[in-house]
Each structure stands twice: as structure tokens, then as C-alpha cells.
Design a protein around this motif. Structure first.
Motif, mmCIF file in Angstrom:
data_model
loop_
_atom_site.group_PDB
_atom_site.id
_atom_site.type_symbol
_atom_site.label_atom_id
_atom_site.label_comp_id
_atom_site.label_asym_id
_atom_site.label_seq_id
_atom_site.Cartn_x
_atom_site.Cartn_y
_atom_site.Cartn_z
ATOM 1 N N ALA A 66 0.816 -1.219 0.000
ATOM 2 C CA ALA A 66 0.000 0.000 0.000
ATOM 3 C C ALA A 66 0.848 1.266 0.000
ATOM 4 O O ALA A 66 0.308 2.366 -0.170
ATOM 5 N N TRP A 67 2.151 1.131 0.175
ATOM 6 C CA TRP A 67 3.009 2.309 0.312
ATOM 7 C C TRP A 67 2.872 3.311 -0.835
ATOM 8 O O TRP A 67 2.794 4.527 -0.581
ATOM 9 N N PRO A 68 2.848 2.892 -2.101
ATOM 10 C CA PRO A 68 2.753 3.891 -3.181
ATOM 11 C C PRO A 68 1.512 4.776 -3.092
ATOM 12 O O PRO A 68 1.490 5.870 -3.668
ATOM 13 N N ALA A 69 0.498 4.322 -2.372
ATOM 14 C CA ALA A 69 -0.736 5.112 -2.254
ATOM 15 C C ALA A 69 -0.627 6.202 -1.194
ATOM 16 O O ALA A 69 -1.498 7.073 -1.110
ATOM 17 N N ILE A 70 0.439 6.178 -0.386
ATOM 18 C CA ILE A 70 0.613 7.199 0.654
ATOM 19 C C ILE A 70 1.320 8.391 0.010
ATOM 20 O O ILE A 70 2.543 8.521 0.039
ATOM 21 N N THR A 71 0.548 9.248 -0.593
ATOM 22 C CA THR A 71 1.084 10.343 -1.390
ATOM 23 C C THR A 71 1.412 11.557 -0.522
ATOM 24 O O THR A 71 0.957 11.684 0.619
ATOM 25 N N GLN A 72 2.185 12.475 -1.106
ATOM 26 C CA GLN A 72 2.480 13.721 -0.402
ATOM 27 C C GLN A 72 1.206 14.516 -0.148
ATOM 28 O O GLN A 72 1.103 15.230 0.855
ATOM 29 N N ALA A 73 0.242 14.385 -1.045
ATOM 30 C CA ALA A 73 -1.032 15.086 -0.847
ATOM 31 C C ALA A 73 -1.724 14.602 0.421
ATOM 32 O O ALA A 73 -2.306 15.402 1.172
ATOM 33 N N LEU A 74 -1.668 13.306 0.691
ATOM 34 C CA LEU A 74 -2.265 12.781 1.918
ATOM 35 C C LEU A 74 -1.462 13.206 3.146
ATOM 36 O O LEU A 74 -2.029 13.534 4.191
ATOM 37 N N LEU A 75 -0.149 13.213 3.022
ATOM 38 C CA LEU A 75 0.696 13.603 4.152
ATOM 39 C C LEU A 75 0.523 15.080 4.500
ATOM 40 O O LEU A 75 0.845 15.496 5.617
ATOM 41 N N ALA A 76 0.019 15.851 3.546
ATOM 42 C CA ALA A 76 -0.248 17.274 3.784
ATOM 43 C C ALA A 76 -1.740 17.571 3.676
ATOM 44 O O ALA A 76 -2.125 18.714 3.420
ATOM 45 N N ASP A 77 -2.569 16.558 3.884
ATOM 46 C CA ASP A 77 -4.018 16.732 3.757
ATOM 47 C C ASP A 77 -4.487 17.896 4.634
ATOM 48 O O ASP A 77 -4.046 18.035 5.781
ATOM 49 N N PRO A 78 -5.355 18.750 4.123
ATOM 50 C CA PRO A 78 -5.818 19.892 4.924
ATOM 51 C C PRO A 78 -6.614 19.494 6.166
ATOM 52 O O PRO A 78 -6.719 20.280 7.107
ATOM 53 N N ASP A 79 -7.151 18.288 6.173
ATOM 54 C CA ASP A 79 -7.857 17.804 7.358
ATOM 55 C C ASP A 79 -6.834 17.195 8.323
ATOM 56 O O ASP A 79 -6.123 16.247 7.978
ATOM 57 N N ASP A 80 -6.759 17.728 9.539
ATOM 58 C CA ASP A 80 -5.742 17.275 10.487
ATOM 59 C C ASP A 80 -5.867 15.789 10.819
ATOM 60 O O ASP A 80 -4.855 15.093 10.979
ATOM 61 N N THR A 81 -7.091 15.296 10.943
ATOM 62 C CA THR A 81 -7.280 13.885 11.278
ATOM 63 C C THR A 81 -6.757 12.986 10.168
ATOM 64 O O THR A 81 -6.113 11.962 10.427
ATOM 65 N N VAL A 82 -7.011 13.370 8.930
ATOM 66 C CA VAL A 82 -6.500 12.600 7.793
ATOM 67 C C VAL A 82 -4.977 12.649 7.769
ATOM 68 O O VAL A 82 -4.306 11.623 7.598
ATOM 69 N N ALA A 83 -4.420 13.839 7.941
ATOM 70 C CA ALA A 83 -2.964 13.978 7.913
ATOM 71 C C ALA A 83 -2.310 13.136 9.002
ATOM 72 O O ALA A 83 -1.314 12.438 8.753
ATOM 73 N N GLN A 84 -2.871 13.168 10.206
ATOM 74 C CA GLN A 84 -2.301 12.375 11.293
ATOM 75 C C GLN A 84 -2.339 10.885 10.970
ATOM 76 O O GLN A 84 -1.376 10.153 11.231
ATOM 77 N N SER A 85 -3.446 10.429 10.399
ATOM 78 C CA SER A 85 -3.543 9.020 10.006
ATOM 79 C C SER A 85 -2.529 8.692 8.917
ATOM 80 O O SER A 85 -1.935 7.605 8.912
ATOM 81 N N ALA A 86 -2.318 9.635 8.010
ATOM 82 C CA ALA A 86 -1.343 9.422 6.937
ATOM 83 C C ALA A 86 0.068 9.335 7.501
ATOM 84 O O ALA A 86 0.873 8.506 7.056
ATOM 85 N N TRP A 87 0.389 10.187 8.473
ATOM 86 C CA TRP A 87 1.725 10.144 9.074
ATOM 87 C C TRP A 87 1.975 8.792 9.735
ATOM 88 O O TRP A 87 3.032 8.190 9.556
#
Length: 222
Positions: free
Chosen positions: A103-124
């Protein structure tokens, strides 16, 4: 129990995931996870995106981890493109629990910088689990672009993700302590303090970082 009886029980459990009583939904998710069936994956993923109760979502995630990764990972990766923040966040959370590096290729920079804090934290958190060996430095550099972001909970989550990557973060944090943005500098110093004393707690690390910064300014003025 016959195959027909098992199918009937599974259909009942899947219907239970939509019940208005959260305790019924919880028991239904437990039942689905107790008897893994790839045919239940789509419904579990669908419910993760809209389930309002945290503890039910956690049981849904557990039920998904009980399924074959070949069935769950593609559907969870698809959810990462959802416009619904909870869908993205829960998919990332579940991928981190499954731990399948495909699943690693799906963890994009856009997700790591998602404007929603909860999403970004999950991505990190997912990124730290799924990053391939040798990719930690590059990931740390991307995560460092988020230093200074959000409130205490968000900053602590990022600090923990960075620390989990190991010593590769140290030169990156050192560089961030000279950033023009005081929020970035403070967060970087707090993360350094947390690295040195993981038991101190983030708030204490922030206060220690402030004292270090103040002493540095005093020395420059002197």
C-alpha cells in the motif's frame, strides 16, 4: 454449522452494521470479524467511512484486519481518493494496522499534507509503518514540511511519527530550528526534546524548547 447457515448469519451481521443502536453495530462488526469472509470487505469499508462512533469504527478496522490483505488493501487504497475525510482517515488507519507495504505507493504527499488534520495524522502514522527500508530519510524530509502545523494534538502526532523514523530525523530537525517561521522552529525544538526525553511529555518538551530558545537569544544579545 452448514454453509447456508453461515451465509445467513453473515447477511444478518452485515445488516446489523446499519442498525441505529451503536451497541448492535459493535456486535455486528465483531461477528463479521470473527468469521472472516472476503465478501464482507466492501460493506466494512463502506461503514468505516460513515460510522459516527469511534469504538465501532475501531471494531470495523479490526474486522478488516481479519480479512485477507489481497481483498482489503485494494479497496482501502481506493478509499484514499474519497472526498469524505473520514473515509480517507479510516482507510489510512486500517492500512497502518494491516501493515502490508504494497500500500506504500498510495501514501502520497497530498495525503501527508491533507488539509484535514485527522486525515494527515492518520497518513503520518501509516507512512511510518509502511515506508520501505531505506526510505525513512526521504519520508522524514516530507513530514518535516508539516512542522508547526495545527494544535498540540496534531503537533504531538507529527513529532511521534518523526521520532519513529529514527536518527535520520536529527539533521532535518536541526535545520528546522533555524526556519524563518517561529512555529516551525518551536515545533522542531520540542521534537528534539521529546527525542531526548520521551517520558517528559510533549507539553514539557515545548516548555523546555522555549527555554532553550530564550537562552539562545539572550546569548546572542549579550
Amino acid at each position: 454449522m452448514t454453509t447456508q447457515e453461515q451465509d445467513t448469519n453473515m447477511r444478518q451481521a452485515l445488516r446489523g452494521l446499519e442498525h441505529r443502536d451503536p451497541s448492535v453495530r459493535l456486535r455486528a462488526a465483531l461477528a463479521v470479524g470473527t468469521t472472516p469472509d472476503p465478501g464482507s470487505v466492501a460493506k466494512l469499508v463502506e461503514r468505516c467511512a460513515i460510522e459516527p462512533e469511534f469504538y465501532v469504527r475501531e471494531m470495523l478496522t479490526w474486522a478488516l484486519t481479519r480479512q485477507p490483505p489481497s481483498s482489503t488493501v485494494p479497496k482501502l487504497v481506493d478509499e484514499l481518493r474519497s472526498p469524505r475525510a473520514q473515509a480517507r482517515s479510516q482507510a489510512l488507519h486500517t492500512l497502518s494496522k494491516i501493515g502490508d507495504r504494497r500500500a506504500w505507493p498510495a501514501i502520497t504527499q497530498a495525503l501527508l499534507a491533507d488539509p484535514d488534520d485527522t486525515v494527515a495524522q492518520s497518513a503520518w502514522r501509516a507512512a511510518v509503518v509502511l515506508v520501505p527500508d531505506g526510505g525513512q530519510s526521504e519520508l522524514a524530509a516530507v513530514l518535516a514540511t508539516q512542522l508547526g502545523r495545527g494544535g498540540r494534538e496534531t503537533q504531538l502526532s507529527l513529532s511521534r511519527a518523526l521520532i519513529a523514523l529514527g536518527e535520520v530525523i536529527m539533521p532535518i530537525l536541526h535545520a528546522a530550528t533555524t526556519d524563518r517561521d517561529p512555529g516551525v522552529r518551536g515545533h522542531a525544538r520540542a521534537t528534539q526534546q521529546l527525542w531526548l526525553d520521551p517520558d517528559a511529555g510533549f507539553q514539557l518538551a515545548v516548555e523546555q524548547a522555549k527555554r532553550v530558545a530564550a537562552l539562545g537569544r539572550a546569548g546572542e544579545e549579550g
